[in-house]
Write an enzyme that holds these catalytic residues in place. Structure first.
Site, PDB file in Angstrom:
ATOM      1  N   MET A   3     102.574  71.969 -10.207  1.00  0.00           N
ATOM      2  CA  MET A   3     103.905  71.741 -10.765  1.00  0.00           C
ATOM      3  C   MET A   3     104.935  72.398  -9.869  1.00  0.00           C
ATOM      4  SD  MET A   3     103.124  72.297 -14.842  1.00  0.00           S
ATOM      5  CE  MET A   3     102.114  73.766 -14.587  1.00  0.00           C
TER       6      MET A   3
ATOM      7  N   GLN B 206      98.055  70.685  -2.174  1.00  0.00           N
ATOM      8  CA  GLN B 206      98.479  69.315  -2.457  1.00  0.00           C
ATOM      9  C   GLN B 206      99.606  68.902  -1.516  1.00  0.00           C
ATOM     10  OE1 GLN B 206     100.905  67.663  -5.840  1.00  0.00           O
ATOM     11  NE2 GLN B 206      98.907  66.908  -6.515  1.00  0.00           N
TER      12      GLN B 206
ATOM     13  N   CYS C 157     103.873  61.859  -8.277  1.00  0.00           N
ATOM     14  CA  CYS C 157     105.181  62.426  -8.601  1.00  0.00           C
ATOM     15  C   CYS C 157     106.202  61.314  -8.841  1.00  0.00           C
ATOM     16  CB  CYS C 157     105.663  63.335  -7.482  1.00  0.00           C
ATOM     17  SG  CYS C 157     107.276  64.080  -7.849  1.00  0.00           S
TER      18      CYS C 157
ATOM     19  N   ASN D  70      94.731  63.660 -17.326  1.00  0.00           N
ATOM     20  CA  ASN D  70      95.918  64.511 -17.392  1.00  0.00           C
ATOM     21  C   ASN D  70      96.978  63.841 -18.250  1.00  0.00           C
ATOM     22  OD1 ASN D  70      98.681  65.107 -15.223  1.00  0.00           O
ATOM     23  ND2 ASN D  70      97.842  66.621 -16.600  1.00  0.00           N
ATOM     24  N   GLY D  71      97.657  64.665 -19.040  1.00  0.00           N
ATOM     25  CA  GLY D  71      98.757  64.159 -19.847  1.00  0.00           C
ATOM     26  C   GLY D  71      98.611  64.471 -21.315  1.00  0.00           C
ATOM     27  N   ASP D  72      99.546  65.266 -21.849  1.00  0.00           N
ATOM     28  CA  ASP D  72      99.664  65.533 -23.292  1.00  0.00           C
ATOM     29  C   ASP D  72      98.621  66.477 -23.869  1.00  0.00           C
ATOM     30  OD1 ASP D  72     101.783  63.815 -23.196  1.00  0.00           O
ATOM     31  OD2 ASP D  72     100.822  62.188 -24.320  1.00  0.00           O
TER      32      ASP D  72
ATOM     33  N   ARG E 261     102.091  71.177 -18.352  1.00  0.00           N
ATOM     34  CA  ARG E 261     103.212  71.773 -19.084  1.00  0.00           C
ATOM     35  C   ARG E 261     102.779  72.737 -20.177  1.00  0.00           C
ATOM     36  NH1 ARG E 261     106.233  66.385 -20.666  1.00  0.00           N
ATOM     37  NH2 ARG E 261     104.118  65.589 -20.429  1.00  0.00           N
TER      38      ARG E 261
END
Length: 342
Positions: free
Chosen positions: A19, A72, A102, A204-206, A229
């Site tokens: 991130m 990365q 991204c 990935n996600g949520d 996050r």
């Protein structure tokens, strides 16, 4: 045992997402201490690295406690990406990761990040060049597609595996979605179920709680989960998920002492790595997340984000410890508002 090349990650690894402006070495330290199995640097601009830009070069800093860790890279030019791969390999990470996910304009509008989802042949050529430029394993992080009409992740997975990547992380949104709406893991599952796909597939996600992590592991069959996050200000989520997997029970919520201790260690390393002025300034974005949910916290937060005196900041943190000792916030991690890469 999930492996990327010769890197052993355990039966179901939990990865910390790269991130921008968040996952620097100080933040990675507190996440590693709390159970992250593999981590990545903030994404490194290939153009910036070629120009020897200070910010890009600094992102190559890695420390022994972080391993296994990947650097990365993102960019739009094949030759530049290959050269940056060689530069990055020289600092001895465990792997190289390519960012094809991204969605932010300053990246995608320059033909990098998620923009490559619109040009699969170029993506394959760039990936092949990176693979050939390093002896290290190469992995990719991407999205489902550019928009709802071009969800091409199944083709992407096959093409990238064919040119040599050794793991793929898929964020369950398109570029057009940014971070809005619910992540769709059904397409991630279809990639995993594809008999042609032999490499590890990470979702990935949520993911913001142990319950959701367990549900998605069982429901979608991925090889591991990447968390972004939900770890900001709440690095405990990694060990909470692992404990829940093992026992079906929740770990006790972090005490106020643990919250203050994590924030203080984060600050201390930030100052050691960046210097006092920059370390203090860049730590400011984290305080509200470490102490999210505390009642009447605004006055203390203002002291933390306004002071440039390190001793004064530590005194404020200790005061917060005493003032709120005994208050327990809920165990479940909450995703925070964040506009970077996840």
């Amino acid at each position: 045992m999930i492996k990327i090349g010769n890197i052993e990650l355990g039966e179901f690894p939990l990865l910390l997402a790269p991130m921008e402006d968040v996952s620097d070495p100080p933040f990675r330290q507190v996440c590693k201490e709390n159970g992250a199995d593999m981590m990545y640097t903030e994404f490194v601009s290939s153009e910036g690295l070629i120009r020897n830009a200070v910010k890009s070069v600094r992102k190559l800093d890695i420390f022994p406690y972080e391993r296994p860790i990947g650097i990365q890279l993102f960019g739009s030019d094949v030759d530049t990406m290959a050269e940056c791969t060689r530069i990055s390999t020289a600092v001895n990470p465990d792997l190289i990761d390519i960012n094809y996910g991204c969605p932010v304009k300053k990246v995608a509008c320059r033909g990098a990040g998620a923009a490559l989802l619109q040009d699969i042949p170029l993506m394959a050529a760039m990936t092949s060049a990176v693979v050939k430029a390093t002896p290290l394993p190469v992995t990719v992080k991407t999205r489902l597609g550019w928009d709802d009409s071009t969800k091409n992740i199944e083709e992407v997975a096959e093409r990238l595996q064919d040119v040599g990547i050794q793991a793929l992380t898929i964020h369950g949104r398109t570029r057009a979605q940014l971070y809005k709406g619910e992540a769709d893991w059904s397409l991630i599952a279809r990639v995993k179920e594809n008999p042609r796909i032999k490499i590890p597939i990470f979702g990935n996600g949520d993911i913001d709680s142990p319950e959701k992590a367990l549900e998605y592991r069982n429901r979608f069959g991925v090889d591991g989960i990447m968390i972004g996050r939900a770890a900001i200000g709440y690095p405990w989520i990694f060990n909470e998920i692992k404990h829940y997997f093992r026992t079906g029970q929740h770990l006790a919520a972090p005490t106020m002492g643990q919250r203050v201790s994590a924030a203080a260690r984060h600050l201390r390393f930030s100052v050691e790595w960046k210097g006092e002025t920059l370390g203090i300034l860049e730590m400011r974005r984290h305080y509200s997340n470490y102490f999210k949910g505390l009642p009447n916290f605004r006055e203390h937060r203002m002291k933390l984000v306004q002071s440039m005196n390190l001793e004064e900041i530590f005194e404020t943190l200790e005061f917060v410890h005493r003032e709120y000792e005994g208050i327990t916030l809920e165990t479940k991690a909450k995703a925070v508002e964040y506009g970077g890469v996840d």
